[in-house]
Design a protein around this motif. Structure first.
Motif, PDB file in Angstrom:
ATOM      1  N   VAL A  11       0.841  -1.193   0.000  1.00 52.60           N
ATOM      2  CA  VAL A  11       0.000   0.000   0.000  1.00 52.60           C
ATOM      3  C   VAL A  11       0.882   1.251   0.000  1.00 52.60           C
ATOM      4  CG1 VAL A  11      -1.842   1.238   1.192  1.00 52.60           C
ATOM      5  CG2 VAL A  11      -1.764  -1.266   1.283  1.00 52.60           C
ATOM      6  N   ARG A  12       0.541   2.210  -0.828  1.00 51.83           N
ATOM      7  CA  ARG A  12       1.276   3.472  -0.891  1.00 51.83           C
ATOM      8  C   ARG A  12       0.782   4.396   0.224  1.00 51.83           C
ATOM      9  NH1 ARG A  12       5.801   2.812  -4.023  1.00 51.83           N
ATOM     10  NH2 ARG A  12       5.251   1.423  -5.758  1.00 51.83           N
ATOM     11  N   LEU A  13       1.641   4.597   1.208  1.00 48.20           N
ATOM     12  CA  LEU A  13       1.288   5.429   2.355  1.00 48.20           C
ATOM     13  C   LEU A  13       2.459   6.328   2.713  1.00 48.20           C
ATOM     14  CD1 LEU A  13      -0.302   2.692   4.658  1.00 48.20           C
ATOM     15  CD2 LEU A  13      -1.555   4.482   3.438  1.00 48.20           C
ATOM     16  N   ARG A  14       2.165   7.367   3.439  1.00 47.61           N
ATOM     17  CA  ARG A  14       3.211   8.210   3.980  1.00 47.61           C
ATOM     18  C   ARG A  14       3.621   7.694   5.348  1.00 47.61           C
ATOM     19  NH1 ARG A  14       1.220  14.475   2.848  1.00 47.61           N
ATOM     20  NH2 ARG A  14       1.281  14.376   0.555  1.00 47.61           N
ATOM     21  N   GLY A  15       4.883   7.916   5.697  1.00 52.12           N
ATOM     22  CA  GLY A  15       5.329   7.584   7.031  1.00 52.12           C
ATOM     23  C   GLY A  15       4.681   8.510   8.049  1.00 52.12           C
ATOM     24  N   ARG A  16       4.777   8.137   9.296  1.00 51.60           N
ATOM     25  CA  ARG A  16       4.190   8.955  10.349  1.00 51.60           C
ATOM     26  C   ARG A  16       4.902   8.688  11.664  1.00 51.60           C
ATOM     27  NH1 ARG A  16      -1.752   6.559  10.042  1.00 51.60           N
ATOM     28  NH2 ARG A  16      -1.170   6.626   7.849  1.00 51.60           N
ATOM     29  N   GLU A  17       4.524   9.373  12.699  1.00 49.54           N
ATOM     30  CA  GLU A  17       5.120   9.169  14.017  1.00 49.54           C
ATOM     31  C   GLU A  17       4.183   8.346  14.878  1.00 49.54           C
ATOM     32  OE1 GLU A  17       6.227  12.784  15.906  1.00 49.54           O
ATOM     33  OE2 GLU A  17       7.756  13.303  14.414  1.00 49.54           O
ATOM     34  N   VAL A  18       4.769   7.432  15.665  1.00 46.03           N
ATOM     35  CA  VAL A  18       4.042   6.670  16.668  1.00 46.03           C
ATOM     36  C   VAL A  18       4.838   6.800  17.956  1.00 46.03           C
ATOM     37  CG1 VAL A  18       3.290   4.396  17.428  1.00 46.03           C
ATOM     38  CG2 VAL A  18       3.039   5.045  15.036  1.00 46.03           C
ATOM     39  N   GLY A  19       4.260   7.473  18.935  1.00 46.69           N
ATOM     40  CA  GLY A  19       5.031   7.750  20.138  1.00 46.69           C
ATOM     41  C   GLY A  19       6.236   8.598  19.762  1.00 46.69           C
ATOM     42  N   GLU A  20       7.419   8.151  20.155  1.00 46.38           N
ATOM     43  CA  GLU A  20       8.650   8.863  19.815  1.00 46.38           C
ATOM     44  C   GLU A  20       9.350   8.245  18.613  1.00 46.38           C
ATOM     45  OE1 GLU A  20      11.083   9.025  23.265  1.00 46.38           O
ATOM     46  OE2 GLU A  20       9.736  10.344  24.382  1.00 46.38           O
ATOM     47  N   SER A  21       8.690   7.303  17.953  1.00 47.09           N
ATOM     48  CA  SER A  21       9.309   6.601  16.827  1.00 47.09           C
ATOM     49  C   SER A  21       8.742   7.075  15.495  1.00 47.09           C
ATOM     50  CB  SER A  21       9.096   5.088  16.961  1.00 47.09           C
ATOM     51  OG  SER A  21       9.787   4.572  18.076  1.00 47.09           O
TER      52      SER A  21
END
Length: 289
Positions: free
Chosen positions: A119-129
């Motif tokens: 799937v073509r998605l953008r990265g994102r933040e989860v917590g501090e990662s």
């Protein structure tokens, strides 16, 4: 059940207890609206408070994970981050250095979670990662299985596929040297037939050459028939390289050079691979006295 460290209002308790009694680890905004019998706006206030107190963590828009009472107020550790990240894409698997760290194959821990998905998605933040999306070719999107991570089912590449993926794309493993270390550590519990099957399914002779050379480099305890099979798989491609493409980046100063057995130009220095040389044979780690 007493909630001492993360106190709850009556409505908040109703949500947490209902989910806990059902053994439910995930919920949605719509479900909480129905459970409380309130307006969506009122439910949002309850959800926001539960997130602030560490009981819910948003996995995606309108979807939440329950952080169980037994995990305490500091429950958002690495394992829960994997569970949260896993809700970003479907289908998916967690791979590369993230999977290697999960299995204890690397001591390098980075604030990056690699999610492999078509799937073509953008990265994102989860917590501090940071969540980095890796789009694999269909021929490489396999070799993963559900793993229980603190009550959540998370798809993670198995040891064999993790090592192969890291050799295929060492930049996502911390470099060639770290990919070699991951292979060495994984090889002690390898299903060698499975690994060879994976390489055959991928169908890349160049990858088979790199994998085979590194197997010899770390002196993994590979069965003779599997070693022969790797050589046959490697024969399906022309000469290739390990490390930067010498045709584009030129030869690295002090590179190991050409290996006749695997018809591979090792464009990596001995220093970079020093820590993994022979590592596959080491069964125990001796502590300095």
């Amino acid at each position: 059940m007493a909630f001492t460290t993360r106190s709850l209002s009556p409505q908040e308790s109703r949500v947490v207890l209902a989910l806990s009694e059902r053994g439910q680890r995930e919920t949605t905004r719509a479900e909480i609206v129905e459970l409380l019998g309130v307006t969506p706006k009122a439910a949002d206030h309850v959800i926001e408070s539960l997130r602030h107190k560490g009981w819910l963590e948003r996995a995606s828009w309108g979807a939440y994970l329950l952080i169980p009472a037994e995990q305490g107020p500091d429950a958002l550790g690495d394992s829960n981050l994997l569970a949260l990240a896993s809700r970003i894409a479907n289908p998916y698997y967690i791979g590369f250095s993230t999977a290697a760290a999960h299995y204890g194959l690397t001591t390098q821990h980075r604030h990056v979670i690699f999610i492999v998905t078509p799937v073509r998605l953008r990265g994102r933040e989860v917590g501090e990662s940071q969540v980095r999306i890796v789009n694999q070719a269909d021929s490489k999107f396999f070799g993963f299985e559900p793993v229980d991570v603190l009550g959540y089912k998370v798809m993670i590449s198995d040891r064999e596929k993790t090592a192969i993926d890291c050799i295929d794309r060492p930049a996502l493993a911390g470099g060639v040297g770290e990919a070699a270390t991951i292979l060495a550590n994984a090889s002690r519990r390898f299903d060698w037939t499975k690994a060879a099957d994976y390489l055959e399914r991928i169908g890349s002779g160049a990858l088979a050459r790199r994998f085979g050379w590194l197997v010899d480099h770390v002196k993994a305890d590979v069965p003779a028939e599997i070693h022969d099979r790797l050589l046959r798989l490697a024969a399906r491609s022309r000469k290739t390289w390990l490390g930067p493409d010498p045709a584009r980046a030129s030869a690295v100063h002090g590179a190991i050079g050409y290996d006749e057995t695997w018809r591979l130009f090792v464009n990596v220095t001995r220093e970079e691979l020093h820590g993994s040389a022979g590592l596959g044979r080491r069964k125990t780690i001796r502590k300095d006295s």
